[in-house]
Design a protein around this motif. Structure first.
Motif, PDB file in Angstrom:
ATOM      1  N   ASN A   1      -2.765  -6.180   0.483  1.00 14.87           N
ATOM      2  CA  ASN A   1      -2.312  -7.198   1.438  1.00 14.87           C
ATOM      3  C   ASN A   1      -3.388  -8.260   1.653  1.00 14.87           C
ATOM      4  N   ASP A   2      -4.644  -7.834   1.732  1.00 20.48           N
ATOM      5  CA  ASP A   2      -5.740  -8.786   1.910  1.00 20.48           C
ATOM      6  C   ASP A   2      -5.887  -9.682   0.681  1.00 20.48           C
ATOM      7  N   LEU A   3      -5.798  -9.091  -0.500  1.00 20.75           N
ATOM      8  CA  LEU A   3      -5.884  -9.885  -1.732  1.00 20.75           C
ATOM      9  C   LEU A   3      -4.711 -10.850  -1.841  1.00 20.75           C
ATOM     10  N   GLN A   4      -3.545 -10.379  -1.444  1.00 19.95           N
ATOM     11  CA  GLN A   4      -2.364 -11.234  -1.480  1.00 19.95           C
ATOM     12  C   GLN A   4      -2.526 -12.412  -0.509  1.00 19.95           C
TER      13      GLN A   4
ATOM     14  N   ALA B   1     -13.970 -22.429  -5.868  1.00 20.16           N
ATOM     15  CA  ALA B   1     -14.531 -23.749  -5.572  1.00 20.16           C
ATOM     16  C   ALA B   1     -13.677 -24.514  -4.556  1.00 20.16           C
ATOM     17  N   VAL B   2     -12.394 -24.216  -4.518  1.00 18.94           N
ATOM     18  CA  VAL B   2     -11.475 -24.905  -3.615  1.00 18.94           C
ATOM     19  C   VAL B   2     -11.410 -24.209  -2.259  1.00 18.94           C
ATOM     20  N   LEU B   3     -11.410 -22.887  -2.294  1.00 21.96           N
ATOM     21  CA  LEU B   3     -11.304 -22.092  -1.079  1.00 21.96           C
ATOM     22  C   LEU B   3     -12.321 -20.950  -1.160  1.00 21.96           C
ATOM     23  N   PRO B   4     -13.508 -21.169  -0.616  1.00 23.21           N
ATOM     24  CA  PRO B   4     -14.549 -20.136  -0.701  1.00 23.21           C
ATOM     25  C   PRO B   4     -14.045 -18.787  -0.168  1.00 23.21           C
ATOM     26  N   PRO B   5     -14.319 -17.712  -0.898  1.00 25.08           N
ATOM     27  CA  PRO B   5     -13.752 -16.414  -0.544  1.00 25.08           C
ATOM     28  C   PRO B   5     -14.510 -15.636   0.526  1.00 25.08           C
ATOM     29  N   GLN B   6     -15.645 -16.122   0.995  1.00 24.91           N
ATOM     30  CA  GLN B   6     -16.503 -15.323   1.875  1.00 24.91           C
ATOM     31  C   GLN B   6     -15.775 -14.784   3.104  1.00 24.91           C
ATOM     32  N   ALA B   7     -15.042 -15.613   3.813  1.00 25.41           N
ATOM     33  CA  ALA B   7     -14.346 -15.144   5.022  1.00 25.41           C
ATOM     34  C   ALA B   7     -13.279 -14.118   4.673  1.00 25.41           C
ATOM     35  N   TYR B   8     -12.589 -14.323   3.563  1.00 26.37           N
ATOM     36  CA  TYR B   8     -11.566 -13.365   3.124  1.00 26.37           C
ATOM     37  C   TYR B   8     -12.214 -12.043   2.717  1.00 26.37           C
ATOM     38  N   PHE B   9     -13.361 -12.123   2.049  1.00 23.98           N
ATOM     39  CA  PHE B   9     -14.090 -10.933   1.635  1.00 23.98           C
ATOM     40  C   PHE B   9     -14.535 -10.124   2.853  1.00 23.98           C
ATOM     41  N   GLU B  10     -15.104 -10.809   3.833  1.00 28.24           N
ATOM     42  CA  GLU B  10     -15.580 -10.127   5.036  1.00 28.24           C
ATOM     43  C   GLU B  10     -14.427  -9.456   5.786  1.00 28.24           C
ATOM     44  N   SER B  11     -13.303 -10.142   5.865  1.00 29.49           N
ATOM     45  CA  SER B  11     -12.125  -9.567   6.510  1.00 29.49           C
ATOM     46  C   SER B  11     -11.637  -8.342   5.753  1.00 29.49           C
TER      47      SER B  11
ATOM     48  N   TYR C   1     -13.928  -5.381   6.417  1.00 30.90           N
ATOM     49  CA  TYR C   1     -13.637  -4.855   7.752  1.00 30.90           C
ATOM     50  C   TYR C   1     -12.357  -4.022   7.735  1.00 30.90           C
ATOM     51  N   ASP C   2     -11.301  -4.586   7.112  1.00 30.39           N
ATOM     52  CA  ASP C   2     -10.019  -3.884   7.043  1.00 30.39           C
ATOM     53  C   ASP C   2     -10.139  -2.570   6.282  1.00 30.39           C
ATOM     54  N   GLN C   3     -10.916  -2.559   5.223  1.00 32.97           N
ATOM     55  CA  GLN C   3     -11.091  -1.334   4.446  1.00 32.97           C
ATOM     56  C   GLN C   3     -11.791  -0.263   5.270  1.00 32.97           C
ATOM     57  N   CYS C   4     -12.782  -0.648   6.037  1.00 33.21           N
ATOM     58  CA  CYS C   4     -13.479   0.315   6.896  1.00 33.21           C
ATOM     59  C   CYS C   4     -12.550   0.814   7.999  1.00 33.21           C
ATOM     60  N   ALA C   5     -11.773  -0.069   8.562  1.00 35.94           N
ATOM     61  CA  ALA C   5     -10.889   0.289   9.663  1.00 35.94           C
ATOM     62  C   ALA C   5      -9.683   1.111   9.216  1.00 35.94           C
ATOM     63  N   ASN C   6      -9.332   1.016   7.939  1.00 42.13           N
ATOM     64  CA  ASN C   6      -8.128   1.693   7.438  1.00 42.13           C
ATOM     65  C   ASN C   6      -8.443   2.745   6.382  1.00 42.13           C
TER      66      ASN C   6
END
Length: 76
Positions: free
Chosen positions: A35-38, A8-18, A21-26
């Protein structure tokens, strides 16, 4: 999950999309996933949401995956 209090404070959508992308690229790198979750956990902490040890009991709870380990490495 452990990140729900932050949504509710920091919507996760942009972090999820990143993260997707990172999972596909790596080729599904566990280190990259953690690292992304952190990064989201740190952003939540900076926004004033304490998540505690979000990585407890997960593959991300292991220092061997490349996360910083020490008292300043976890949000809580």
């Amino acid at each position: 999950g452990p990140f729900h209090p932050c949504h509710a404070v920091l919507p996760p959508q942009a972090y999820f999309e990143s993260c997707v992308y990172d999972q596909c690229a790596n080729s599904g790198s566990t280190e990259q996933l953690c690292n992304d979750l952190q990064a989201y956990a740190i952003a939540c902490a900076e926004a004033g949401v304490a998540l505690g040890d979000w990585s407890a009991g997960t593959v991300c709870g292991e220092c061997s995956v490349g996360l910083l380990c020490g008292p300043d490495s976890r949000t809580g």
